[in-house]
Design an enzyme around this catalytic site. Structure first.
Site, PDB file in Angstrom:
ATOM      1  N   ASP A  13      -8.515   0.264   1.451  1.00  0.00           N
ATOM      2  CA  ASP A  13      -8.209   1.418   1.584  1.00  0.00           C
ATOM      3  C   ASP A  13      -6.628   2.006   1.518  1.00  0.00           C
ATOM      4  O   ASP A  13      -6.378   2.689   2.094  1.00  0.00           O
ATOM      5  CB  ASP A  13      -8.886   2.313   2.342  1.00  0.00           C
ATOM      6  CG  ASP A  13     -10.494   2.301   2.483  1.00  0.00           C
ATOM      7  OD1 ASP A  13     -10.939   2.105   1.234  1.00  0.00           O
ATOM      8  OD2 ASP A  13     -10.974   1.851   3.718  1.00  0.00           O
ATOM      9  N   GLU A  14      -5.975   1.107   0.983  1.00  0.00           N
ATOM     10  CA  GLU A  14      -4.522   1.196   1.170  1.00  0.00           C
ATOM     11  C   GLU A  14      -3.755   1.923  -0.031  1.00  0.00           C
ATOM     12  O   GLU A  14      -2.773   2.561   0.104  1.00  0.00           O
ATOM     13  CB  GLU A  14      -3.844  -0.334   1.015  1.00  0.00           C
ATOM     14  CG  GLU A  14      -4.354  -1.219   1.957  1.00  0.00           C
ATOM     15  CD  GLU A  14      -5.503  -2.087   1.430  1.00  0.00           C
ATOM     16  OE1 GLU A  14      -5.991  -1.744   0.446  1.00  0.00           O
ATOM     17  OE2 GLU A  14      -5.705  -3.155   2.286  1.00  0.00           O
ATOM     18  N   GLY A  15      -4.750   2.381  -0.814  1.00  0.00           N
ATOM     19  CA  GLY A  15      -4.397   3.446  -2.186  1.00  0.00           C
ATOM     20  C   GLY A  15      -3.827   2.526  -3.270  1.00  0.00           C
ATOM     21  O   GLY A  15      -3.168   2.889  -4.006  1.00  0.00           O
ATOM     22  N   LYS A  16      -4.910   1.140  -3.407  1.00  0.00           N
ATOM     23  CA  LYS A  16      -4.530   0.498  -4.566  1.00  0.00           C
ATOM     24  C   LYS A  16      -4.812   1.379  -5.885  1.00  0.00           C
ATOM     25  O   LYS A  16      -4.342   1.039  -6.859  1.00  0.00           O
ATOM     26  CB  LYS A  16      -5.681  -0.830  -4.362  1.00  0.00           C
ATOM     27  CG  LYS A  16      -5.258  -1.561  -3.685  1.00  0.00           C
ATOM     28  CD  LYS A  16      -6.425  -2.788  -3.575  1.00  0.00           C
ATOM     29  CE  LYS A  16      -7.832  -2.423  -3.214  1.00  0.00           C
ATOM     30  NZ  LYS A  16      -7.835  -1.950  -1.663  1.00  0.00           N
ATOM     31  N   ASN A  38     -18.862  -1.687  -3.142  1.00  0.00           N
ATOM     32  CA  ASN A  38     -18.191  -1.194  -2.061  1.00  0.00           C
ATOM     33  C   ASN A  38     -17.127  -0.782  -2.056  1.00  0.00           C
ATOM     34  O   ASN A  38     -16.400  -0.095  -1.043  1.00  0.00           O
ATOM     35  CB  ASN A  38     -18.569  -2.699  -0.950  1.00  0.00           C
ATOM     36  CG  ASN A  38     -17.741  -3.802  -1.792  1.00  0.00           C
ATOM     37  OD1 ASN A  38     -17.593  -4.008  -2.997  1.00  0.00           O
ATOM     38  ND2 ASN A  38     -17.719  -4.999  -1.066  1.00  0.00           N
ATOM     39  N   ALA A  39     -16.210  -0.940  -3.242  1.00  0.00           N
ATOM     40  CA  ALA A  39     -15.175  -0.629  -3.231  1.00  0.00           C
ATOM     41  C   ALA A  39     -14.972   1.152  -3.648  1.00  0.00           C
ATOM     42  O   ALA A  39     -16.040   1.517  -4.124  1.00  0.00           O
ATOM     43  CB  ALA A  39     -14.353  -1.201  -4.262  1.00  0.00           C
ATOM     44  N   GLY A  40     -13.898   1.827  -3.376  1.00  0.00           N
ATOM     45  CA  GLY A  40     -13.884   3.068  -3.758  1.00  0.00           C
ATOM     46  C   GLY A  40     -12.465   3.542  -4.110  1.00  0.00           C
ATOM     47  O   GLY A  40     -11.656   3.370  -3.057  1.00  0.00           O
ATOM     48  N   HIS A  41     -12.074   3.727  -5.172  1.00  0.00           N
ATOM     49  CA  HIS A  41     -10.721   3.957  -5.723  1.00  0.00           C
ATOM     50  C   HIS A  41     -10.763   5.465  -6.191  1.00  0.00           C
ATOM     51  O   HIS A  41     -11.116   5.863  -7.170  1.00  0.00           O
ATOM     52  CB  HIS A  41     -10.159   3.333  -6.943  1.00  0.00           C
ATOM     53  CG  HIS A  41      -9.974   1.855  -6.589  1.00  0.00           C
ATOM     54  ND1 HIS A  41      -9.727   0.840  -7.390  1.00  0.00           N
ATOM     55  CD2 HIS A  41     -10.009   1.106  -5.499  1.00  0.00           C
ATOM     56  CE1 HIS A  41      -9.403  -0.376  -6.880  1.00  0.00           C
ATOM     57  NE2 HIS A  41      -9.756  -0.151  -5.725  1.00  0.00           N
ATOM     58  N   GLN A 229     -10.960  -4.117  -1.698  1.00  0.00           N
ATOM     59  CA  GLN A 229     -10.976  -4.300  -0.508  1.00  0.00           C
ATOM     60  C   GLN A 229      -9.407  -4.796  -0.158  1.00  0.00           C
ATOM     61  O   GLN A 229      -8.797  -4.387  -0.694  1.00  0.00           O
ATOM     62  CB  GLN A 229     -12.026  -5.396   0.091  1.00  0.00           C
ATOM     63  CG  GLN A 229     -13.318  -4.875  -0.008  1.00  0.00           C
ATOM     64  CD  GLN A 229     -14.127  -5.123  -1.356  1.00  0.00           C
ATOM     65  OE1 GLN A 229     -14.069  -6.041  -1.896  1.00  0.00           O
ATOM     66  NE2 GLN A 229     -14.744  -4.176  -1.807  1.00  0.00           N
ATOM     67  N   THR A 308     -16.372   5.430  -0.173  1.00  0.00           N
ATOM     68  CA  THR A 308     -17.743   5.092  -0.483  1.00  0.00           C
ATOM     69  C   THR A 308     -18.654   5.591   0.415  1.00  0.00           C
ATOM     70  O   THR A 308     -19.974   6.068   0.043  1.00  0.00           O
ATOM     71  CB  THR A 308     -17.758   3.402  -0.584  1.00  0.00           C
ATOM     72  OG1 THR A 308     -16.834   2.929  -1.497  1.00  0.00           O
ATOM     73  CG2 THR A 308     -19.095   2.907  -1.006  1.00  0.00           C
ATOM     74  N   GLY A 310     -18.064   7.827   3.021  1.00  0.00           N
ATOM     75  CA  GLY A 310     -17.651   8.714   3.950  1.00  0.00           C
ATOM     76  C   GLY A 310     -17.387   9.012   5.341  1.00  0.00           C
ATOM     77  O   GLY A 310     -17.120   9.737   6.239  1.00  0.00           O
ATOM     78  N   LYS A 339       1.563   6.364   1.198  1.00  0.00           N
ATOM     79  CA  LYS A 339       1.300   7.405   2.174  1.00  0.00           C
ATOM     80  C   LYS A 339       2.143   7.349   3.210  1.00  0.00           C
ATOM     81  O   LYS A 339       1.682   7.728   4.489  1.00  0.00           O
ATOM     82  CB  LYS A 339      -0.125   7.255   2.631  1.00  0.00           C
ATOM     83  CG  LYS A 339      -1.306   7.270   1.656  1.00  0.00           C
ATOM     84  CD  LYS A 339      -2.643   7.033   2.179  1.00  0.00           C
ATOM     85  CE  LYS A 339      -3.467   8.532   2.190  1.00  0.00           C
ATOM     86  NZ  LYS A 339      -4.994   8.442   2.707  1.00  0.00           N
TER      87      LYS A 339
HETATM   88  P1  IMP Z   1     -19.612  -4.735   2.857  1.00  0.00           P
HETATM   89  O1  IMP Z   1     -18.644  -5.379   1.723  1.00  0.00           O
HETATM   90  O2  IMP Z   1     -20.376  -3.609   2.445  1.00  0.00           O
HETATM   91  O3  IMP Z   1     -20.720  -5.976   3.028  1.00  0.00           O
HETATM   92  O4  IMP Z   1     -19.033  -4.460   4.215  1.00  0.00           O
HETATM   93  C1  IMP Z   1     -18.337  -5.277   5.131  1.00  0.00           C
HETATM   94  C2  IMP Z   1     -17.176  -4.900   5.713  1.00  0.00           C
HETATM   95  O5  IMP Z   1     -16.157  -4.586   4.602  1.00  0.00           O
HETATM   96  C3  IMP Z   1     -17.248  -3.776   6.304  1.00  0.00           C
HETATM   97  O6  IMP Z   1     -16.631  -3.552   7.627  1.00  0.00           O
HETATM   98  C4  IMP Z   1     -16.821  -2.554   5.600  1.00  0.00           C
HETATM   99  O7  IMP Z   1     -16.704  -1.311   5.877  1.00  0.00           O
HETATM  100  C5  IMP Z   1     -15.821  -3.232   4.786  1.00  0.00           C
HETATM  101  N1  IMP Z   1     -15.355  -2.679   3.471  1.00  0.00           N
HETATM  102  C6  IMP Z   1     -15.898  -3.195   2.209  1.00  0.00           C
HETATM  103  N2  IMP Z   1     -15.458  -2.666   0.990  1.00  0.00           N
HETATM  104  C7  IMP Z   1     -14.487  -1.906   1.622  1.00  0.00           C
HETATM  105  C8  IMP Z   1     -13.448  -0.971   0.975  1.00  0.00           C
HETATM  106  O8  IMP Z   1     -13.532  -1.011  -0.185  1.00  0.00           O
HETATM  107  N3  IMP Z   1     -12.458  -0.445   1.903  1.00  0.00           N
HETATM  108  C9  IMP Z   1     -12.503  -0.628   2.980  1.00  0.00           C
HETATM  109  N4  IMP Z   1     -13.515  -1.283   3.789  1.00  0.00           N
HETATM  110  C10 IMP Z   1     -14.248  -2.014   2.897  1.00  0.00           C
END
Ligand code: IMP
Length: 434
Positions: A13-16, A38-41, A229, A308, A310, A339
């Site tokens: 979540d650094e703003g990539k 798991n990522a969210g841009h 991540q 991802t 909220g 930021k």
């Molecule tokens: P997982 O990747 O869903 O298995 O989650 C493992 C850990 O990584 C948890 O602490 C999540 O909150 C964190 N995490 C996974 N993807 C991201 C991301 O894109 N941004 C920030 N934290 C993440």
């Protein structure tokens, strides 16, 4: 345009997304190499917010080819949700398969992976969740990959083999889901039906991503490797076990695509001017512990809620000990500091330049996560900067002096140039200073 890797320098979540978006306009191909949805841009283009979780954010640039490498775990349901959303937004024309390619060897996230992730999080710590995962099935999918029973995308196109592989994949999992979690596992038939259905839809998107990249390289095209991540969530180099299940550092760009390390010209580390983390785990500079009001204010101003899930993100001061470590394990050649506008208006800003552990001052991250958890931050205090008009800022010379000093201190401590500074959410609010 050189061949570049973009990595997160903190806990994600650094703003990539924004930096990748800007670099994508200059690259020919953009490839993701690890992680999954798991990522969210989050990208803001002409005031419109778009969030992508799986498809590279370069997709917003017409004509760019977006690839998903073998190192990624792919949830077919999410993939098609994103394709449909992007089509509805007019971003993807009628033939999305012309712009998106998925590696034959990317592993599939199955519904049973999501089920297991959820069951584990619910069971751990009485429902509070041990790791605080995104519950997208990422960990269980990577477990199957490493256990050599994962389903590759190309397996979806071979029904006989697929049924046999699903049988093997479910053998132990059925027992665990039933007896350990007291829940109902899906049958092999149900999974087979799911895979067959999505396999047919995925067929035009699946291909040999490595060959496609290699041909592009030979033709002198430029490739952008988009990380997800951050370094401190890396399975080997992060705050294990409070990490994600893939390697998030720059070297994963090579294993996650099959491309050679020597082709890389630049490695961009993206670091926020303060730090956030979602989920549990060490966080020495967390502001909540000392000043909950300030943490609350920065969270609101920086809109620090997971793209991802909220979830509210934990907020901390910039940790230069951790950033220097991240710069080393990634081999960063440049840093984008994002930021800084969120800190605007503070009288003083703090940066952590060492930790105190058991009465000793240390300048490297401790090898044990328990020690990292116990480490106390030692801060340097710098002057904050007043409100400034971002539309008048073009170069570092236009920065308020205190902001310039802040940036210079980061460069000096970490030993890597800061070449971009984010002063607002829009595409045009990133100032190139390198
Ligand atoms: P997982 O990747 O869903 O298995 O989650 C493992 C850990 O990584 C948890 O602490 C999540 O909150 C964190 N995490 C996974 N993807 C991201 C991301 O894109 N941004 C920030 N934290 C993440």
């Amino acid at each position: 345009m050189p061949n570049s890797i973009v990595v997160g320098a903190q806990w994600g979540d650094e703003g990539k997304g924004k930096v990748v978006d800007i670099l994508s306009s200059k690259a020919d191909m953009i490839v993701r190499y690890q992680g999954g949805n798991n990522a969210g841009h989050t990208l803001v283009v002409k005031g419109i917010k778009t969030v992508v979780h799986l498809i590279p954010s370069g997709i917003l640039h017409p004509g760019k080819i977006c690839l998903i490498g073998n190192g990624v775990v792919v949830d077919p349901v999410v993939f098609f949700e994103e394709v449909d959303t992007l089509r509805a937004a007019g971003v993807l024309a009628d033939n999305p398969e012309k712009r998106i390619r998925l590696s034959t060897h990317a592993n599939v996230i199955l519904p049973v992976h999501r089920q297991l992730d959820k069951l584990r999080e619910e069971k751990a710590s009485g429902g509070k969740g041990e790791i605080g995962t995104t519950v997208r099935g990422i960990g269980p999918a990577y477990e199957d990959k490493i256990a050599r029973r994962g389903i590759h995308l190309c397996d979806l196109l071979q029904p006989e083999l697929l049924r046999e592989k699903l049988g093997r994949l479910m053998e132990e999992k059925s027992v665990i889901i039933k007896t350990h979690f007291g829940s109902e596992p899906p049958t092999v038939d149900e999974l087979f039906e799911f895979c067959a259905k999505y396999g047919e839809r995925l067929r035009p998107f699946i291909g040999d991503v490595r060959v496609e990249l290699m041909n592009a390289k030979r033709a002198g095209k430029s490739i952008l490797f988009e990380g997800a991540q951050g370094a401190l969530l890396d399975i080997d180099h992060g705050t294990y076990p409070y990490v994600t299940s893939s390697n998030t550092v720059s070297s994963a760009a090579m294993t996650g695509t099959g491309m050679p390390p020597r082709m890389i010209d630049e490695i961009y580390g993206i670091a926020k001017a303060y730090v956030t983390r979602v989920g549990t785990g060490p966080f020495p500079t967390e502001i909540e512990k000392t000043d909950p009001e300030l943490a609350k204010g920065l969270r609101a101003k920086g809109d620090e809620y997971g793209a991802t899930t909220g979830r509210p993100r934990r907020i901390g001061w910039l940790d230069l000990v951790a950033l220097k470590y991240a710069a080393e394990v990634n081999g960063m050649t440049q840093i984008a500091l994002t930021k800084v506008d969120v800190l605007t208006g503070l009288k003083k800003v703090k940066i952590c330049t060492s930790y105190r552990l058991d009465g000793r001052q240390i300048t490297d991250v401790p090898p044990s996560v328990q020690d990292w958890e116990r480490s106390e931050p030692v801060y340097e205090e710098l002057d904050g900067w007043e409100e400034f008009d971002s539309s008048l800022v073009r170069t570092k010379a236009d920065f308020p002096k205190a902001l310039s000093d802040y940036v210079s201190r980061v460069e000096e401590f970490v030993g890597v140039r800061v070449t971009q500074v984010g002063i607002g959410p829009g595409r045009e609010e990133t100032i190139e200073i390198g």
